[in-house]
Design a protein around this motif. Structure first.
Motif, mmCIF file in Angstrom:
data_model
loop_
_atom_site.group_PDB
_atom_site.id
_atom_site.type_symbol
_atom_site.label_atom_id
_atom_site.label_comp_id
_atom_site.label_asym_id
_atom_site.label_seq_id
_atom_site.Cartn_x
_atom_site.Cartn_y
_atom_site.Cartn_z
ATOM 1 N N VAL A 30 -27.425 1.707 -9.028
ATOM 2 C CA VAL A 30 -26.396 2.431 -8.285
ATOM 3 C C VAL A 30 -26.018 3.674 -9.071
ATOM 4 N N VAL A 31 -26.260 4.840 -8.471
ATOM 5 C CA VAL A 31 -25.936 6.110 -9.102
ATOM 6 C C VAL A 31 -24.496 6.495 -8.767
ATOM 7 N N THR A 32 -24.158 6.352 -7.495
ATOM 8 C CA THR A 32 -22.805 6.674 -7.033
ATOM 9 C C THR A 32 -22.290 5.499 -6.210
ATOM 10 N N GLU A 33 -21.061 5.046 -6.526
ATOM 11 C CA GLU A 33 -20.454 3.942 -5.777
ATOM 12 C C GLU A 33 -20.126 4.393 -4.357
ATOM 13 N N ALA A 34 -20.048 3.452 -3.454
ATOM 14 C CA ALA A 34 -19.673 3.747 -2.079
ATOM 15 C C ALA A 34 -18.185 4.098 -2.031
ATOM 16 N N VAL A 35 -17.829 4.968 -1.103
ATOM 17 C CA VAL A 35 -16.430 5.328 -0.879
ATOM 18 C C VAL A 35 -15.983 4.567 0.368
ATOM 19 N N THR A 36 -14.968 3.711 0.196
ATOM 20 C CA THR A 36 -14.547 2.863 1.305
ATOM 21 C C THR A 36 -13.032 2.869 1.476
ATOM 22 N N LEU A 37 -12.596 2.600 2.695
ATOM 23 C CA LEU A 37 -11.193 2.322 2.991
ATOM 24 C C LEU A 37 -11.085 0.808 3.161
ATOM 25 N N ASN A 38 -10.401 0.163 2.241
ATOM 26 C CA ASN A 38 -10.295 -1.297 2.249
ATOM 27 C C ASN A 38 -9.078 -1.733 3.064
ATOM 28 N N TYR A 39 -9.196 -1.636 4.379
ATOM 29 C CA TYR A 39 -8.061 -1.962 5.230
ATOM 30 C C TYR A 39 -7.794 -3.461 5.304
ATOM 31 N N GLY A 40 -8.761 -4.294 4.993
ATOM 32 C CA GLY A 40 -8.555 -5.746 4.981
ATOM 33 C C GLY A 40 -7.576 -6.158 3.893
ATOM 34 N N THR A 41 -7.728 -5.589 2.710
ATOM 35 C CA THR A 41 -6.797 -5.857 1.618
ATOM 36 C C THR A 41 -5.406 -5.360 1.986
ATOM 37 N N PHE A 42 -5.358 -4.211 2.639
ATOM 38 C CA PHE A 42 -4.079 -3.668 3.088
ATOM 39 C C PHE A 42 -3.413 -4.607 4.092
ATOM 40 N N LEU A 43 -4.178 -5.126 5.063
ATOM 41 C CA LEU A 43 -3.628 -6.064 6.041
ATOM 42 C C LEU A 43 -3.070 -7.309 5.349
ATOM 43 N N GLN A 44 -3.791 -7.799 4.361
ATOM 44 C CA GLN A 44 -3.338 -8.978 3.626
ATOM 45 C C GLN A 44 -2.037 -8.670 2.885
ATOM 46 N N THR A 45 -1.922 -7.483 2.306
ATOM 47 C CA THR A 45 -0.701 -7.084 1.607
ATOM 48 C C THR A 45 0.463 -6.952 2.574
ATOM 49 N N VAL A 46 0.206 -6.443 3.781
ATOM 50 C CA VAL A 46 1.262 -6.323 4.787
ATOM 51 C C VAL A 46 1.771 -7.701 5.195
ATOM 52 N N VAL A 47 0.864 -8.640 5.417
ATOM 53 C CA VAL A 47 1.277 -10.004 5.759
ATOM 54 C C VAL A 47 2.076 -10.604 4.611
ATOM 55 N N ASN A 48 1.632 -10.366 3.395
ATOM 56 C CA ASN A 48 2.344 -10.833 2.205
ATOM 57 C C ASN A 48 3.770 -10.279 2.196
ATOM 58 N N PHE A 49 3.911 -8.980 2.439
ATOM 59 C CA PHE A 49 5.230 -8.343 2.477
ATOM 60 C C PHE A 49 6.108 -8.951 3.567
ATOM 61 N N LEU A 50 5.548 -9.170 4.741
ATOM 62 C CA LEU A 50 6.326 -9.731 5.843
ATOM 63 C C LEU A 50 6.849 -11.123 5.508
ATOM 64 N N ILE A 51 6.027 -11.924 4.861
ATOM 65 C CA ILE A 51 6.465 -13.269 4.483
ATOM 66 C C ILE A 51 7.571 -13.199 3.434
ATOM 67 N N ILE A 52 7.405 -12.349 2.427
ATOM 68 C CA ILE A 52 8.434 -12.215 1.385
ATOM 69 C C ILE A 52 9.732 -11.697 1.990
ATOM 70 N N SER A 53 9.649 -10.665 2.825
ATOM 71 C CA SER A 53 10.868 -10.107 3.406
ATOM 72 C C SER A 53 11.544 -11.110 4.334
ATOM 73 N N PHE A 54 10.779 -11.917 5.048
ATOM 74 C CA PHE A 54 11.366 -12.937 5.913
ATOM 75 C C PHE A 54 12.075 -14.010 5.085
ATOM 76 N N ALA A 55 11.457 -14.423 3.977
ATOM 77 C CA ALA A 55 12.089 -15.423 3.110
ATOM 78 C C ALA A 55 13.382 -14.879 2.511
ATOM 79 N N ILE A 56 13.380 -13.622 2.084
ATOM 80 C CA ILE A 56 14.596 -13.016 1.528
ATOM 81 C C ILE A 56 15.657 -12.885 2.618
ATOM 82 N N PHE A 57 15.249 -12.526 3.821
ATOM 83 C CA PHE A 57 16.190 -12.445 4.938
ATOM 84 C C PHE A 57 16.862 -13.792 5.178
ATOM 85 N N LEU A 58 16.077 -14.876 5.160
ATOM 86 C CA LEU A 58 16.655 -16.200 5.370
ATOM 87 C C LEU A 58 17.648 -16.557 4.264
#
Length: 150
Positions: A71-99
């Motif tokens: 591999v001479v040059t790494e691929a350039v990617t948008l990792n939206y799956g990791t972002f989706l997982q982080t958003v779900v993580n945030f929603l769960i944390i914020s919901f628990a804090i809200f409760l």
């Protein structure tokens, strides 16, 4: 007062220690929630959505350059799956804090709604007498004032 004495007084105050405990517990709670999302929620969700691993979802902007198997040059990617997982993580944390905040606020409202202690009728009558005397004389005689002669 020396610098270190002043710092010690600051660091040992209850608020600073409470804040430190809150940060440590919040970090641990974040790790637990991250594991909950990553290991327990996203895999079944991926199976429901046709066997998808969310962490591997990405949009390739530029393919990797490979020359003679290296591999001479790494691929350039948008990792939206990791972002989706982080958003779900945030929603769960914020919901628990809200409760938690909601529960604390309910408890505080119950404390505030407790009836006030009964008012002493004698105190109320004495206050009324004081107010009447104020209106008539313009002043209220104190406990050490001599009775006025009529």
């Amino acid at each position: 007062m020396g610098f270190f004495t002043e710092f010690r007084e600051f660091a040992v105050k209850g608020n600073v220690i409470d804040l430190a405990v809150g940060v440590v517990i919040g970090t641990a709670f974040g790790a637990i929630t991250t594991s909950l999302v990553k290991d327990l929620i996203m895999p079944p969700l991926g199976v429901i959505i046709s066997n998808v691993d969310f962490t591997k979802l990405k949009l390739v902007l530029k393919e990797a350059e490979v020359v003679n198997g290296a591999v001479v040059t790494e691929a350039v990617t948008l990792n939206y799956g990791t972002f989706l997982q982080t958003v779900v993580n945030f929603l769960i944390i914020s919901f628990a804090i809200f409760l938690m905040v909601r529960t604390i606020n309910r408890y505080r409202r119950k404390e505030a709604a407790k009836p006030a202690p009964p008012i002493n009728k004698q105190e109320v009558l004495l206050a009324e007498i004081r107010d009447i005397l104020k209106e008539q004389n313009g002043t209220v005689p104190g406990p050490s004032a001599a009775p006025s002669e009529v």
